[in-house]
Design a protein around this motif. Structure first.
Motif, PDB file in Angstrom:
ATOM      1  N   GLU A  68      14.833 -70.062 -10.924  1.00 26.99           N
ATOM      2  CA  GLU A  68      14.814 -69.427 -12.248  1.00 26.99           C
ATOM      3  C   GLU A  68      13.531 -69.752 -13.003  1.00 26.99           C
ATOM      4  O   GLU A  68      13.227 -70.906 -13.254  1.00 26.99           O
ATOM      5  CB  GLU A  68      16.039 -69.875 -13.057  1.00 26.99           C
ATOM      6  CG  GLU A  68      17.283 -69.138 -12.618  1.00 26.99           C
ATOM      7  CD  GLU A  68      18.568 -69.619 -13.273  1.00 26.99           C
ATOM      8  OE1 GLU A  68      18.540 -70.665 -13.934  1.00 26.99           O
ATOM      9  OE2 GLU A  68      19.593 -68.932 -13.103  1.00 26.99           O
ATOM     10  N   TYR A  71       8.613 -72.435 -19.058  1.00 25.87           N
ATOM     11  CA  TYR A  71       9.252 -71.955 -20.286  1.00 25.87           C
ATOM     12  C   TYR A  71      10.356 -70.968 -19.931  1.00 25.87           C
ATOM     13  O   TYR A  71      11.399 -70.925 -20.555  1.00 25.87           O
ATOM     14  CB  TYR A  71       8.235 -71.238 -21.177  1.00 25.87           C
ATOM     15  CG  TYR A  71       7.089 -72.112 -21.602  1.00 25.87           C
ATOM     16  CD1 TYR A  71       7.322 -73.316 -22.259  1.00 25.87           C
ATOM     17  CD2 TYR A  71       5.775 -71.752 -21.345  1.00 25.87           C
ATOM     18  CE1 TYR A  71       6.277 -74.126 -22.650  1.00 25.87           C
ATOM     19  CE2 TYR A  71       4.719 -72.557 -21.735  1.00 25.87           C
ATOM     20  CZ  TYR A  71       4.974 -73.746 -22.381  1.00 25.87           C
ATOM     21  OH  TYR A  71       3.937 -74.551 -22.769  1.00 25.87           O
ATOM     22  N   TYR A  82      12.345 -70.815 -17.378  1.00 22.81           N
ATOM     23  CA  TYR A  82      13.608 -71.427 -16.958  1.00 22.81           C
ATOM     24  C   TYR A  82      14.479 -71.704 -18.184  1.00 22.81           C
ATOM     25  O   TYR A  82      15.670 -71.425 -18.201  1.00 22.81           O
ATOM     26  CB  TYR A  82      13.363 -72.738 -16.189  1.00 22.81           C
ATOM     27  CG  TYR A  82      14.659 -73.451 -15.853  1.00 22.81           C
ATOM     28  CD1 TYR A  82      15.348 -73.155 -14.685  1.00 22.81           C
ATOM     29  CD2 TYR A  82      15.220 -74.388 -16.723  1.00 22.81           C
ATOM     30  CE1 TYR A  82      16.552 -73.770 -14.394  1.00 22.81           C
ATOM     31  CE2 TYR A  82      16.429 -75.006 -16.432  1.00 22.81           C
ATOM     32  CZ  TYR A  82      17.083 -74.699 -15.272  1.00 22.81           C
ATOM     33  OH  TYR A  82      18.279 -75.300 -14.986  1.00 22.81           O
ATOM     34  N   VAL A  83      13.852 -72.288 -19.212  1.00 21.76           N
ATOM     35  CA  VAL A  83      14.597 -72.610 -20.430  1.00 21.76           C
ATOM     36  C   VAL A  83      15.120 -71.328 -21.063  1.00 21.76           C
ATOM     37  O   VAL A  83      16.288 -71.242 -21.455  1.00 21.76           O
ATOM     38  CB  VAL A  83      13.702 -73.387 -21.424  1.00 21.76           C
ATOM     39  CG1 VAL A  83      14.475 -73.690 -22.699  1.00 21.76           C
ATOM     40  CG2 VAL A  83      13.200 -74.679 -20.785  1.00 21.76           C
ATOM     41  N   GLN A  84      14.260 -70.330 -21.127  1.00 21.76           N
ATOM     42  CA  GLN A  84      14.647 -69.047 -21.729  1.00 21.76           C
ATOM     43  C   GLN A  84      15.848 -68.433 -21.011  1.00 21.76           C
ATOM     44  O   GLN A  84      16.829 -68.038 -21.628  1.00 21.76           O
ATOM     45  CB  GLN A  84      13.452 -68.099 -21.657  1.00 21.76           C
ATOM     46  CG  GLN A  84      13.679 -66.775 -22.359  1.00 21.76           C
ATOM     47  CD  GLN A  84      12.468 -65.861 -22.196  1.00 21.76           C
ATOM     48  OE1 GLN A  84      11.802 -65.898 -21.173  1.00 21.76           O
ATOM     49  NE2 GLN A  84      12.207 -65.051 -23.194  1.00 21.76           N
ATOM     50  N   ILE A  85      15.783 -68.386 -19.685  1.00 22.17           N
ATOM     51  CA  ILE A  85      16.867 -67.798 -18.891  1.00 22.17           C
ATOM     52  C   ILE A  85      18.177 -68.531 -19.137  1.00 22.17           C
ATOM     53  O   ILE A  85      19.228 -67.925 -19.315  1.00 22.17           O
ATOM     54  CB  ILE A  85      16.516 -67.849 -17.377  1.00 22.17           C
ATOM     55  CG1 ILE A  85      15.381 -66.879 -17.064  1.00 22.17           C
ATOM     56  CG2 ILE A  85      17.743 -67.542 -16.517  1.00 22.17           C
ATOM     57  CD1 ILE A  85      14.791 -67.054 -15.666  1.00 22.17           C
ATOM     58  N   ASN A  86      18.102 -69.860 -19.175  1.00 28.91           N
ATOM     59  CA  ASN A  86      19.328 -70.642 -19.236  1.00 28.91           C
ATOM     60  C   ASN A  86      19.825 -70.930 -20.641  1.00 28.91           C
ATOM     61  O   ASN A  86      20.938 -71.414 -20.833  1.00 28.91           O
ATOM     62  CB  ASN A  86      19.156 -71.941 -18.451  1.00 28.91           C
ATOM     63  CG  ASN A  86      19.248 -71.648 -16.976  1.00 28.91           C
ATOM     64  OD1 ASN A  86      20.283 -71.209 -16.503  1.00 28.91           O
ATOM     65  ND2 ASN A  86      18.151 -71.831 -16.259  1.00 28.91           N
ATOM     66  N   ALA A  87      19.003 -70.622 -21.635  1.00 31.25           N
ATOM     67  CA  ALA A  87      19.444 -70.807 -23.011  1.00 31.25           C
ATOM     68  C   ALA A  87      20.376 -69.675 -23.419  1.00 31.25           C
ATOM     69  O   ALA A  87      21.138 -69.798 -24.353  1.00 31.25           O
ATOM     70  CB  ALA A  87      18.241 -70.863 -23.948  1.00 31.25           C
ATOM     71  N   ALA A  88      20.345 -68.580 -22.709  1.00 34.21           N
ATOM     72  CA  ALA A  88      21.140 -67.423 -23.140  1.00 34.21           C
ATOM     73  C   ALA A  88      21.649 -66.618 -21.957  1.00 34.21           C
ATOM     74  O   ALA A  88      21.520 -65.409 -21.907  1.00 34.21           O
ATOM     75  CB  ALA A  88      20.293 -66.542 -24.043  1.00 34.21           C
ATOM     76  N   TYR A  89      22.246 -67.330 -20.984  1.00 31.79           N
ATOM     77  CA  TYR A  89      22.682 -66.640 -19.768  1.00 31.79           C
ATOM     78  C   TYR A  89      23.788 -65.639 -20.039  1.00 31.79           C
ATOM     79  O   TYR A  89      23.810 -64.557 -19.460  1.00 31.79           O
ATOM     80  CB  TYR A  89      23.149 -67.671 -18.746  1.00 31.79           C
ATOM     81  CG  TYR A  89      23.662 -67.068 -17.459  1.00 31.79           C
ATOM     82  CD1 TYR A  89      22.803 -66.369 -16.623  1.00 31.79           C
ATOM     83  CD2 TYR A  89      25.003 -67.186 -17.099  1.00 31.79           C
ATOM     84  CE1 TYR A  89      23.265 -65.819 -15.436  1.00 31.79           C
ATOM     85  CE2 TYR A  89      25.470 -66.639 -15.925  1.00 31.79           C
ATOM     86  CZ  TYR A  89      24.607 -65.961 -15.090  1.00 31.79           C
ATOM     87  OH  TYR A  89      25.071 -65.408 -13.932  1.00 31.79           O
TER      88      TYR A  89
END
Lengths: 402, 402
Positions: B275, B391, B393-400
């Motif tokens: 991711e 960045y 990875y954080v974006q994807i997993n902050a709002a899955y």
């Protein structure tokens, strides 16, 4: 009696215990600001330490451990930020010893009473001219400058002062620490210093420190990584003139309570100041088979990148909490786990409760997120602290040396 | 002879082995695109599987394991993305069984020959009307549509076809997989499917799969988290009409080599599509006391957030590689470790080499970063694959879920 003792501790504003002095200076290890400092006790103090479990232990950490292990006695700690003096081979140990020697000479005490701590970039030799110059500037003051001089990516100093009565004498415990990355398991994960004017023997102090660290510093995690340098050191100089504390002393529970408060507050401060963190996360696990498993489960959840990113995103994707919990080996009731976030129950009997999405979304905007998990197999309880995973964590760590 | 056999395998363009068919459809589990599909063999095939070690095993994973364990035989796999059917209690298992039943009816085969796989959000009931509608649309084709229907946050499908000769008969092995988050240890960490027309008994296939997974899928890590759903399933339908493969078969090494190639390429594809990943990272550890420790050390390094963020930042901060290695318990020569990155030696005898910063900075711009570590205590070797921490990875997993 014990309850009364525990209630008699008080958190107060920062001050050094009787007989402790400190100072800090700019030596040039960092571009600006104080980057070197010391901590000094008027009289030799009982001392105890816990140290990194990383196989590549930095020279200052090894040297301090050796020094304390001589007879659990220290009179000073000299410390710097900006350079870890780690992975520097024999020269690293020579330089740590020189730093110890320079501080001892300036303080006119035996080098065997001086501990050394360093934090910063790994693998660059300590610039000894700067160290020598920095130490030459240090004085004995009652300021908190040293608590700032050890910071690296920390956003603020972390200090606490707790007061209590032992033998009806006022006793002060003051701690400070640094650390916001490479924060993870088995202690070892930051620099922490606790000073107190209580009288307590070194071996008793060591035993208390080791036990308390397991429930405090060892239960915080920022990124799952441990550093080569980290340690927690306690110095107790006895100037409060209480009867030396042992487990039989009537006020020992008071002291334990005060000591644990100092370490817990410092641990929480580190977790909340994790690199790039926007939220402090506390995970409480109850209903566990034993305390060890409760702590392990709490730490696994608080350390999961997926959980951390979800909290940053303020998204109540509770499946990730279950997934993180499930990848441990702790005993749990596979069909009977409960999960609440900020007091709102999201999971009952290991299934979603059909909670109110708006309510939880609103609640997740808070600066502190508390996750309560009930494993439903026993009575044991454990807590761990961490932070969310943010863009800023990546930014900080993508270019640390630059 | 073995060398010759190993050289005779060939990577070719995607095609299904003899007798395998598949299809995919849009059922509405995802907003757009195919989200449900199947894989079918004209004749019952030997089957083997490895499954998540997460304590909260999803219903489809449990059901498939039970089904394969009956007699290591499958004729079809039905699979969906968009909903994991995990943490859904008894209803989850009922729904997985219904999905198995629906596929069996449409294919006119025994339900006990059908495996089920699901991936997506945890804790929401499978919408069975959509599943039924989706399955009703499926046909038997030679397209690769199913390899896309299982994707979640993956950026592209991951497939491979390898050909070899067994008993002078052409044998084809075709694998595909999904997975780019929750990728970590102990297998279990994504969905993988391998089909082959080779003849091989189910128990032999199971043994080969378990061994090979340990050196391939179990050596990739994206974020240290394991999912509740994941599995790797192999189906071998025997239509190549070779003599059944056993360890005594003269061409067994060829098949092993082809099989390992399929799993290695799929594992690398997952790591490289982690991711938010911008780079594939390969860590090779040599000089270890044993293979297990070499693999463990490689995986610890490739899994460290600090190492991952450093690679994203293209910063040769080698102290983080040492720190990650040092926090393992593997045997190593504390004063004798070497580290090279993209062939440039950064560490010798556990100290920096004074390497050329411009050269390593240039080299770190590559899409693949190879880290070679020599522990200097033995002869064993191990590899692990991962990706950088970005960045995104954080974006994807902050709002899955959003």
């Amino acid at each position: 009696m014990q309850m009364e003792s525990e209630n008699s501790i008080e958190i107060s504003k920062f001050e050094w215990p009787n007989g402790f002095y400190s100072d800090a200076a700019h030596s040039g290890l960092k571009a600006t600001g104080d980057d070197l400092g010391w901590l000094y006790s008027k009289v030799p103090a009982s001392a105890a330490g816990v140290y990194t479990t990383n196989q590549f232990q930095a020279a200052p950490t090894t040297l301090t451990k050796q020094t304390i292990n001589l007879d659990h006695c220290l009179q000073a700690m000299v410390m710097n930020a900006g350079n870890a003096n780690s992975c520097n081979g024999d020269q690293g140990m020579t330089d740590a010893e020189t730093m110890q020697q320079l501080a001892a000479e300036k303080l006119d005490i035996n080098p065997k009473l001086v501990g050394v701590a360093s934090t910063g970039v790994i693998g660059e030799l300590l610039p000894m001219v700067k160290i020598e110059n920095g130490i030459s500037k240090l004085d004995l003051t009652k300021t908190d400058a040293v608590t700032k001089a050890v910071l690296t990516t920390d956003t603020h100093p972390k200090t606490i002062t707790v007061k209590c009565l032992i033998d009806n004498q006022p006793v002060t415990l003051t701690g400070f620490c640094k650390g916001s990355g490479m924060i993870h398991p088995n202690m070892a994960t930051m620099l922490g210093f606790v000073t107190t004017d209580a009288a307590i023997a070194g071996d008793q102090l060591q035993s208390l420190l080791s036990t308390t660290v397991d429930q405090t510093f060892n239960q915080i995690t920022v990124d799952g990584d441990t550093s080569t340098n980290d340690m927690v050191i306690v110095m107790a100089n006895g100037m409060a003139q209480n009867q030396p504390l042992t487990t039989n002393h009537p006020d020992y529970p008071t002291f334990v309570s005060a000591f644990k408060t100092v370490l817990t507050k410092l641990a929480q401060a580190i977790a909340g100041d994790g690199e790039g963190a926007s939220k402090l996360v506390e995970v409480n696990v109850s209903g566990a088979a034993n305390r060890n498993e409760a702590q392990q489960a709490a730490k696994e959840i608080v350390g999961s990148n997926l959980v951390k990113a979800m909290i940053f995103g303020e998204d109540a994707n509770w499946g990730r909490i279950m997934q993180a919990l499930g990848q441990t080996n702790v005993h749990l009731d596979v069909d009977g786990v409960s999960v609440s976030v900020n007091g709102i129950q999201l999971v009952k009997n290991s299934m979603g409760t059909g909670f109110n999405e708006d309510k939880i979304a609103e609640s997740l905007k808070a600066k502190k997120v508390t996750i309560d998990v009930d494993l439903n197999v026993g009575d044991a309880f454990g807590t761990a602290w961490g932070c969310d995973l943010t863009y800023k964590y990546v930014q900080i760590n993508a270019a640390y040396r630059s």
